[in-house]
Design a protein around this motif. Sequence first.
Motif, PDB file in Angstrom:
ATOM      1  N   VAL A  58     -11.510  44.120  19.021  1.00 57.38           N
ATOM      2  CA  VAL A  58     -11.824  43.181  17.941  1.00 57.38           C
ATOM      3  C   VAL A  58     -11.780  43.874  16.585  1.00 57.38           C
ATOM      4  N   GLU A  59     -12.251  45.108  16.517  1.00 63.92           N
ATOM      5  CA  GLU A  59     -12.257  45.830  15.245  1.00 63.92           C
ATOM      6  C   GLU A  59     -10.832  46.074  14.747  1.00 63.92           C
ATOM      7  N   LEU A  60      -9.935  46.459  15.672  1.00 62.63           N
ATOM      8  CA  LEU A  60      -8.532  46.661  15.295  1.00 62.63           C
ATOM      9  C   LEU A  60      -7.922  45.375  14.747  1.00 62.63           C
ATOM     10  N   LEU A  61      -8.183  44.270  15.442  1.00 68.02           N
ATOM     11  CA  LEU A  61      -7.628  42.993  15.015  1.00 68.02           C
ATOM     12  C   LEU A  61      -8.211  42.570  13.670  1.00 68.02           C
ATOM     13  N   SER A  62      -9.491  42.783  13.476  1.00 74.60           N
ATOM     14  CA  SER A  62     -10.141  42.424  12.216  1.00 74.60           C
ATOM     15  C   SER A  62      -9.561  43.233  11.058  1.00 74.60           C
ATOM     16  N   ASN A  63      -9.308  44.518  11.309  1.00 74.76           N
ATOM     17  CA  ASN A  63      -8.712  45.362  10.268  1.00 74.76           C
ATOM     18  C   ASN A  63      -7.334  44.857   9.865  1.00 74.76           C
ATOM     19  N   LEU A  64      -6.569  44.382  10.847  1.00 70.26           N
ATOM     20  CA  LEU A  64      -5.241  43.855  10.546  1.00 70.26           C
ATOM     21  C   LEU A  64      -5.340  42.572   9.739  1.00 70.26           C
ATOM     22  N   PHE A  73      -1.417  48.727  14.343  1.00 73.12           N
ATOM     23  CA  PHE A  73      -2.066  47.854  15.324  1.00 73.12           C
ATOM     24  C   PHE A  73      -1.194  47.682  16.561  1.00 73.12           C
ATOM     25  N   VAL A  74       0.083  47.415  16.344  1.00 72.73           N
ATOM     26  CA  VAL A  74       1.004  47.191  17.465  1.00 72.73           C
ATOM     27  C   VAL A  74       1.029  48.400  18.397  1.00 72.73           C
ATOM     28  N   ASN A  75       1.088  49.590  17.830  1.00 70.96           N
ATOM     29  CA  ASN A  75       1.196  50.775  18.667  1.00 70.96           C
ATOM     30  C   ASN A  75      -0.137  51.222  19.254  1.00 70.96           C
ATOM     31  N   GLU A  76      -1.231  50.716  18.721  1.00 69.45           N
ATOM     32  CA  GLU A  76      -2.529  50.949  19.356  1.00 69.45           C
ATOM     33  C   GLU A  76      -2.686  50.062  20.585  1.00 69.45           C
ATOM     34  N   VAL A  77      -2.114  48.869  20.529  1.00 66.35           N
ATOM     35  CA  VAL A  77      -2.282  47.886  21.610  1.00 66.35           C
ATOM     36  C   VAL A  77      -1.168  47.979  22.652  1.00 66.35           C
ATOM     37  N   SER A  78       0.045  48.246  22.211  1.00 59.36           N
ATOM     38  CA  SER A  78       1.189  48.257  23.115  1.00 59.36           C
ATOM     39  C   SER A  78       1.124  49.428  24.102  1.00 59.36           C
ATOM     40  N   PRO A  79       1.556  49.223  25.351  1.00 60.71           N
ATOM     41  CA  PRO A  79       1.579  50.306  26.333  1.00 60.71           C
ATOM     42  C   PRO A  79       2.690  51.315  26.064  1.00 60.71           C
ATOM     43  N   ILE A  80       3.690  50.965  25.254  1.00 64.91           N
ATOM     44  CA  ILE A  80       4.740  51.900  24.868  1.00 64.91           C
ATOM     45  C   ILE A  80       4.946  51.806  23.366  1.00 64.91           C
ATOM     46  N   ARG A  81       5.590  52.813  22.804  1.00 66.21           N
ATOM     47  CA  ARG A  81       5.752  52.857  21.364  1.00 66.21           C
ATOM     48  C   ARG A  81       6.787  51.856  20.865  1.00 66.21           C
ATOM     49  N   ILE A  82       6.429  51.189  19.771  1.00 65.53           N
ATOM     50  CA  ILE A  82       7.306  50.206  19.140  1.00 65.53           C
ATOM     51  C   ILE A  82       7.816  50.811  17.837  1.00 65.53           C
ATOM     52  N   ALA A  83       9.132  50.791  17.641  1.00 66.93           N
ATOM     53  CA  ALA A  83       9.707  51.368  16.432  1.00 66.93           C
ATOM     54  C   ALA A  83       9.849  50.352  15.305  1.00 66.93           C
TER      55      ALA A  83
END
Length: 260
Positions: free
Chosen positions: A14-20, A36-46
């Motif tokens: 929730v804190e990550l989402l709120s920061n975004l 945010f995307v790379n904190e949540v995603s199971p693999i790295r997004i470029a």
Amino acid sequence: MNWTAIPTTLTVNVELLSNLVDRIGAIDFDIALLHFVNEVSPIRIAEVCGYVFPKTQAPTIAGWCGIRADTANRIDAYISSLYNKDPVLLDLPQTDSAQAGFVASLSGQEINEAEYRRVFFDDPGFSTEVAMARPEKHGWNLSKFYLQEEVIAQDTLIQIGCLAALIYPIGKRHALNSDITLTVDSRPKAQDRLLRLIDLRFPQLSRREREVCALTILGNSTKLIASMLDLSPNTVITYRQRAYDRLGVNNASSLVSEII
């Protein structure tokens, strides 16, 4: 394409989402989104790109973020003409259910259209695109995630689809609250974005080390960086090597991987 329906729930911090959400409309929203995307995603997004496709009309931008300097140029190429060559649009999921999301992956090796493959896969060095499509009353919403990984497990694909469905309305709201006019020369903006991202990820580096790293990632030569920063070429090399040693990398490609 093999489309998979997206579950309606995704568990996130929730804190990550709120920061975004707090960064909507801010100049550094794209950096916050990529983080945010790379904190949540199971693999790295470029790279992440979002589009709105009104019925019988050309697409408009819902938002984007990416580590490369030329992300905005790819967005511009897509909405100007290359969307007509997008294989995803030729095989959208068949559904009568509004608000239902679908996800599918596409390898660069599967694309026959040479210009499309060059712009979105070969030149930026991406191997796979994950597309999330959502039907709306106006037409379609489409999110695209670009990865360097060539093979994606099905559960990972679904997680990325859920993530895309979560951030799409946030990115769209940001686009409505900010000026996202594209320019052909995006390098000054890219340099600022990289510096902010490096500041966020590597606060242990000095200001000069961060500047040299950012300019190196953008493809500038040692001689040009020296001229831009009013330093000697040897000093630029020293700053770069010191940064690499602190971060445990040995080239610009490894540095990019650490950032994203």
